[in-house]
Write an enzyme that holds these catalytic residues in place. Sequence first.
Site, mmCIF file in Angstrom:
data_model
loop_
_atom_site.group_PDB
_atom_site.id
_atom_site.type_symbol
_atom_site.label_atom_id
_atom_site.label_comp_id
_atom_site.label_asym_id
_atom_site.label_seq_id
_atom_site.Cartn_x
_atom_site.Cartn_y
_atom_site.Cartn_z
ATOM 1 N N GLU A 89 29.240 53.315 54.210
ATOM 2 C CA GLU A 89 30.011 53.582 52.782
ATOM 3 C C GLU A 89 30.157 55.112 53.482
ATOM 4 O O GLU A 89 31.461 54.482 51.909
ATOM 5 C CB GLU A 89 28.827 53.406 51.902
ATOM 6 C CG GLU A 89 28.452 51.583 51.895
ATOM 7 C CD GLU A 89 29.507 50.641 51.619
ATOM 8 O OE1 GLU A 89 30.732 51.314 50.615
ATOM 9 O OE2 GLU A 89 29.357 49.388 51.635
ATOM 10 N N GLN B 265 38.104 56.053 51.078
ATOM 11 C CA GLN B 265 39.689 57.110 51.949
ATOM 12 C C GLN B 265 39.985 56.778 52.480
ATOM 13 O O GLN B 265 40.942 57.070 53.277
ATOM 14 C CB GLN B 265 39.310 58.320 51.379
ATOM 15 C CG GLN B 265 39.327 57.741 49.293
ATOM 16 C CD GLN B 265 39.526 60.030 49.343
ATOM 17 O OE1 GLN B 265 39.072 60.799 49.440
ATOM 18 N NE2 GLN B 265 39.837 59.582 47.657
ATOM 19 N N LEU C 143 37.784 63.076 60.683
ATOM 20 C CA LEU C 143 37.579 62.158 59.696
ATOM 21 C C LEU C 143 37.983 62.094 58.352
ATOM 22 O O LEU C 143 38.388 61.651 58.239
ATOM 23 C CB LEU C 143 36.003 61.104 59.585
ATOM 24 C CG LEU C 143 35.555 59.601 58.555
ATOM 25 C CD1 LEU C 143 36.594 58.780 60.030
ATOM 26 C CD2 LEU C 143 34.347 59.589 59.441
ATOM 27 N N TYR D 194 38.148 64.458 55.021
ATOM 28 C CA TYR D 194 37.221 64.553 53.530
ATOM 29 C C TYR D 194 35.796 65.176 54.452
ATOM 30 O O TYR D 194 34.885 63.732 54.141
ATOM 31 C CB TYR D 194 37.452 62.865 52.707
ATOM 32 C CG TYR D 194 39.024 62.618 52.473
ATOM 33 C CD1 TYR D 194 39.245 62.988 51.133
ATOM 34 C CD2 TYR D 194 39.333 62.000 53.025
ATOM 35 C CE1 TYR D 194 40.800 62.963 50.396
ATOM 36 C CE2 TYR D 194 40.551 61.770 52.944
ATOM 37 C CZ TYR D 194 41.880 61.847 51.452
ATOM 38 O OH TYR D 194 42.348 61.131 50.983
ATOM 39 N N TYR E 225 30.413 53.651 42.526
ATOM 40 C CA TYR E 225 31.192 52.316 44.069
ATOM 41 C C TYR E 225 29.800 52.010 44.872
ATOM 42 O O TYR E 225 29.038 51.403 45.437
ATOM 43 C CB TYR E 225 32.113 52.328 44.180
ATOM 44 C CG TYR E 225 32.427 51.869 46.152
ATOM 45 C CD1 TYR E 225 33.255 50.282 45.233
ATOM 46 C CD2 TYR E 225 32.291 51.843 46.900
ATOM 47 C CE1 TYR E 225 33.347 49.288 46.668
ATOM 48 C CE2 TYR E 225 32.547 51.407 48.080
ATOM 49 C CZ TYR E 225 32.955 50.045 47.342
ATOM 50 O OH TYR E 225 33.182 49.403 49.253
ATOM 51 N N ASP F 143 36.120 49.131 43.694
ATOM 52 C CA ASP F 143 37.326 49.912 44.146
ATOM 53 C C ASP F 143 38.710 49.208 43.866
ATOM 54 O O ASP F 143 39.300 48.589 43.205
ATOM 55 C CB ASP F 143 37.077 50.173 45.586
ATOM 56 C CG ASP F 143 36.824 48.918 46.490
ATOM 57 O OD1 ASP F 143 37.037 47.624 46.182
ATOM 58 O OD2 ASP F 143 37.093 49.558 47.816
ATOM 59 N N CYS G 109 43.992 39.575 49.646
ATOM 60 C CA CYS G 109 44.763 39.857 48.591
ATOM 61 C C CYS G 109 45.536 40.766 48.836
ATOM 62 O O CYS G 109 44.987 42.083 48.246
ATOM 63 C CB CYS G 109 43.584 40.110 47.399
ATOM 64 S SG CYS G 109 44.607 39.982 45.764
ATOM 65 N N CYS H 138 48.503 34.076 49.347
ATOM 66 C CA CYS H 138 47.990 33.521 48.741
ATOM 67 C C CYS H 138 47.847 31.456 49.018
ATOM 68 O O CYS H 138 46.803 31.608 48.452
ATOM 69 C CB CYS H 138 49.629 33.595 47.527
ATOM 70 S SG CYS H 138 49.122 34.690 46.817
ATOM 71 N N CYS I 26 44.595 31.748 50.480
ATOM 72 C CA CYS I 26 43.390 32.871 49.308
ATOM 73 C C CYS I 26 42.626 31.733 48.796
ATOM 74 O O CYS I 26 42.716 30.751 48.746
ATOM 75 C CB CYS I 26 44.174 33.254 48.523
ATOM 76 S SG CYS I 26 42.986 33.854 47.111
#
Length: 353
Positions: free
Chosen positions: A46, A51, A89, A91, A127, A145, A200, A207, A210
């Site tokens: 996670e 991002q 990676l 960040y 999140y 998210d 999506c 669609c 879906c």
Amino acid sequence: MPETAASRLIARKGAFRDALLGWYRRNARDLPWRRLPSLYRTVVSEFMLQQTRVGTVIPYFLRWMDALPDFAALAAAPEERVLKLWEGLGYYSRSRNLHRLARELAALPEIPRSPEAWRRLPGVGPYTAAAITSISFGEPSACVDGNVVRILTRLTADPARYRDSAGAAKALAPLAGQLVPAGSPGDHNQAMMELGATICLRRKPLCRVCPVRTFCEARKTGPEAYPRIAPKIIERRSIVRAWCVRRSALLLHRAAAGARRLAGLHELPTAEQLGLAESVVRKRPLLAKRTRSITRFRIAESVHAVAFKEESRPGGRTWAGGLVWVPFDKIDSIALSGPHRRWVKEILALQAV
């Protein structure tokens, strides 16, 4: 109360959940953190997925697990090792927060289980807290998210215009929460993420295949119109950097331990860090020129060959202000930011020709 698309969806939430979970259990991608699931693997994945695309994360996750297989190993690891494993990676505050989180968990008498308790840990927002606790502990907490925002605004043909994704996520959290089943919240949250990542899509959503298309209001008018979020205002910046060599060593700048974004990482020094005017450095031979995006910034960077003058700087391996000479044969052992690792390799390859 007048009936709305959201209220109709809530009224049919049982059928919606069944359709979504049935599809997920048949079609979920085989991702390494879903094999032999554990709290630690969920937490690491996670943090890495914040991002960052799944395809980018997978090799980093596998390498991380080989080196630091559990919270105890991570808590005991030196920061330099953590940064090195995270290198490329991006960040980097995520890696430092993950490191701090492991050390805080090691000091607790027991692992917290509620989303509220996890939100008090380093680097854990709403999140991430919902994802960790729903997957690992069965807490009925909704993950919201960008994927979930996109799905919910399309399901309800949401006419609202949001200033940014964070505002949209906050506004849609109550609806997302009402859809989460008490029995399998982790699978539900992962199914929503999977749906947004594989079906999506932002552009050209699939669609026809879906699993919840019969619940979707936007299929009547065009799903790509949702969500309605104001475009980001992009700021353009330019950075001039120096390639400075002395006796088989490269001059780099190491960010201070307390730096907000790049603490402990090395990069090629800027003109300002060398105490030189950008106009002076720009006149030196151009070795590389790149443009990259970081959050709302579009950054143009150029690297120029700057001759080192022994008499112009104090001696010794380390300069003031974080400037440090790194022998070329030691560069692979230090933590460089991803773009700078690539630039160093490219420039050395060009000079070897």
